[in-house]
Scaffold this motif. Structure first.
Motif, PDB file in Angstrom:
ATOM      1  N   VAL A  20       0.885  -1.166   0.000  1.00 31.42           N
ATOM      2  CA  VAL A  20       0.000   0.000   0.000  1.00 31.42           C
ATOM      3  C   VAL A  20       0.925   1.220   0.000  1.00 31.42           C
ATOM      4  O   VAL A  20       1.621   1.487   0.982  1.00 31.42           O
ATOM      5  CB  VAL A  20      -0.941   0.011   1.222  1.00 31.42           C
ATOM      6  N   TYR A  21       0.934   1.915  -1.131  1.00 33.59           N
ATOM      7  CA  TYR A  21       1.862   3.022  -1.346  1.00 33.59           C
ATOM      8  C   TYR A  21       1.107   4.344  -1.367  1.00 33.59           C
ATOM      9  O   TYR A  21       0.050   4.453  -1.982  1.00 33.59           O
ATOM     10  CB  TYR A  21       2.595   2.808  -2.682  1.00 33.59           C
ATOM     11  N   ASN A  22       1.674   5.353  -0.686  1.00 35.26           N
ATOM     12  CA  ASN A  22       1.020   6.654  -0.625  1.00 35.26           C
ATOM     13  C   ASN A  22       2.046   7.777  -0.695  1.00 35.26           C
ATOM     14  O   ASN A  22       2.705   8.089   0.293  1.00 35.26           O
ATOM     15  CB  ASN A  22       0.212   6.739   0.666  1.00 35.26           C
ATOM     16  N   PHE A  53       3.364  -1.189   3.978  1.00 33.54           N
ATOM     17  CA  PHE A  53       2.945   0.197   3.801  1.00 33.54           C
ATOM     18  C   PHE A  53       4.198   1.033   3.524  1.00 33.54           C
ATOM     19  O   PHE A  53       5.197   0.909   4.235  1.00 33.54           O
ATOM     20  CB  PHE A  53       2.271   0.747   5.054  1.00 33.54           C
ATOM     21  N   PHE A  82       5.068   5.132   2.998  1.00 35.57           N
ATOM     22  CA  PHE A  82       4.522   6.492   3.004  1.00 35.57           C
ATOM     23  C   PHE A  82       5.454   7.438   3.757  1.00 35.57           C
ATOM     24  O   PHE A  82       6.277   7.000   4.564  1.00 35.57           O
ATOM     25  CB  PHE A  82       3.122   6.521   3.631  1.00 35.57           C
ATOM     26  N   MET A  86       0.843   9.678   9.424  1.00 33.28           N
ATOM     27  CA  MET A  86       0.719   9.238   8.037  1.00 33.28           C
ATOM     28  C   MET A  86      -0.147  10.215   7.254  1.00 33.28           C
ATOM     29  O   MET A  86      -0.967  10.924   7.839  1.00 33.28           O
ATOM     30  CB  MET A  86       0.128   7.821   7.971  1.00 33.28           C
ATOM     31  N   THR A 111      -3.391   7.188   3.573  1.00 35.16           N
ATOM     32  CA  THR A 111      -3.032   6.005   4.370  1.00 35.16           C
ATOM     33  C   THR A 111      -3.983   5.860   5.550  1.00 35.16           C
ATOM     34  O   THR A 111      -4.470   4.763   5.838  1.00 35.16           O
ATOM     35  CB  THR A 111      -1.572   6.088   4.857  1.00 35.16           C
ATOM     36  N   ILE A 116      -6.722   2.752   6.389  1.00 33.63           N
ATOM     37  CA  ILE A 116      -6.915   2.054   7.668  1.00 33.63           C
ATOM     38  C   ILE A 116      -8.382   2.170   8.101  1.00 33.63           C
ATOM     39  O   ILE A 116      -9.014   1.181   8.482  1.00 33.63           O
ATOM     40  CB  ILE A 116      -5.976   2.629   8.753  1.00 33.63           C
ATOM     41  N   MET A 146       6.039  -1.615   7.818  1.00 33.98           N
ATOM     42  CA  MET A 146       5.795  -0.207   7.554  1.00 33.98           C
ATOM     43  C   MET A 146       7.148   0.423   7.213  1.00 33.98           C
ATOM     44  O   MET A 146       8.100   0.288   7.988  1.00 33.98           O
ATOM     45  CB  MET A 146       5.182   0.431   8.804  1.00 33.98           C
ATOM     46  N   THR A 149       8.803   4.073   6.222  1.00 32.52           N
ATOM     47  CA  THR A 149       8.462   5.497   6.241  1.00 32.52           C
ATOM     48  C   THR A 149       9.691   6.368   5.998  1.00 32.52           C
ATOM     49  O   THR A 149      10.827   5.945   6.218  1.00 32.52           O
ATOM     50  CB  THR A 149       7.852   5.894   7.599  1.00 32.52           C
ATOM     51  N   LEU A 198      -0.298   2.715  13.877  1.00 27.73           N
ATOM     52  CA  LEU A 198      -0.446   1.703  12.826  1.00 27.73           C
ATOM     53  C   LEU A 198      -0.016   0.312  13.276  1.00 27.73           C
ATOM     54  O   LEU A 198      -0.811  -0.634  13.221  1.00 27.73           O
ATOM     55  CB  LEU A 198       0.335   2.127  11.581  1.00 27.73           C
TER      56      LEU A 198
END
Length: 194
Positions: free
Chosen positions: A6-8, A81, A83, A90, A94, A98, A129, A131, A152
């Motif tokens: 899941v990319y943001n 994830f 992001f 986040m 994102t 959730i 995750m 980041t 998260l």
């Protein structure tokens, strides 16, 4: 074995995009099947509307994107994830993922006595995750209290009963050299190639 990412990040030239590319390269090297949900490109609506909240209570998601993501989640054994951390949390997409996708009846259910949760994504073995931020790690931990980790990895996935959780944090991204970023990316390729 399938990994769902899941990319943001809205900017194609971001370091997060380079991280996504490195992780995908490593996973492809290891023979894993990779599925990427790009929340920005897919124009995911992160807003929990009254109809979504009613669906949440009834445990029947109605958003077509949520239903699509449900099927993709159910087939994944590893959820990643990627992001940036903005203002210690986040981005909205994102958080909306959730709120709207990590849903009762989809990702978890409540125990009969109401005390605790039971994970429903039976294939899911690991949550990672990754980041980026410009805050030093010590300041993020001691001043800001690891807010995104608490929200998260602990407040969402630990609470639901998913035990194998990992956080990879790249700090001071704007301040480090291009060479340092390249080292980080090479280590990611190596790590996910295993």
């Amino acid at each position: 074995m399938k990994t769902l990412i899941v990319y943001n990040h809205p900017y194609e030239g971001s370091f997060c995009r380079a991280i996504l590319d490195a992780v995908c390269e490593g996973l492809n090297n290891s023979g894993k099947e990779v599925d990427v949900i790009d929340l920005d490109k897919e124009e995911f609506d992160p807003v929990m509307r009254a109809s979504d909240l009613k669906a949440f209570v009834q445990r029947k998601p109605i958003d077509p994107k949520v239903l699509e993501y449900k099927a993709r989640l159910e087939s994944a054994d590893h959820l990643i994830f990627i992001f940036p951390i903005w203002w210690e949390l986040m981005p909205a997409l994102t958080k909306g993922f959730i709120d709207k996708v990590i849903f009762p009846g989809l990702a978890y259910d409540y125990k009969e006595n109401g005390l605790g949760m039971v994970p429903l994504l039976k294939n899911l073995k690991k949550v990672t995750m990754i980041t980026t931020m410009n805050t030093p790690s010590i300041a993020y931990q001691w001043i800001f209290g690891n807010a995104v980790k608490k929200a998260l990895l602990t407040g969402t996935f630990w609470k639901m009963g998913y035990k194998n959780r990992k956080w990879i944090s790249f700090n001071m991204v704007k301040q480090v050299s291009h060479q340092k970023r390249e080292q980080w990316l090479n280590k990611l390729v190596q790590r996910f190639s295993k």
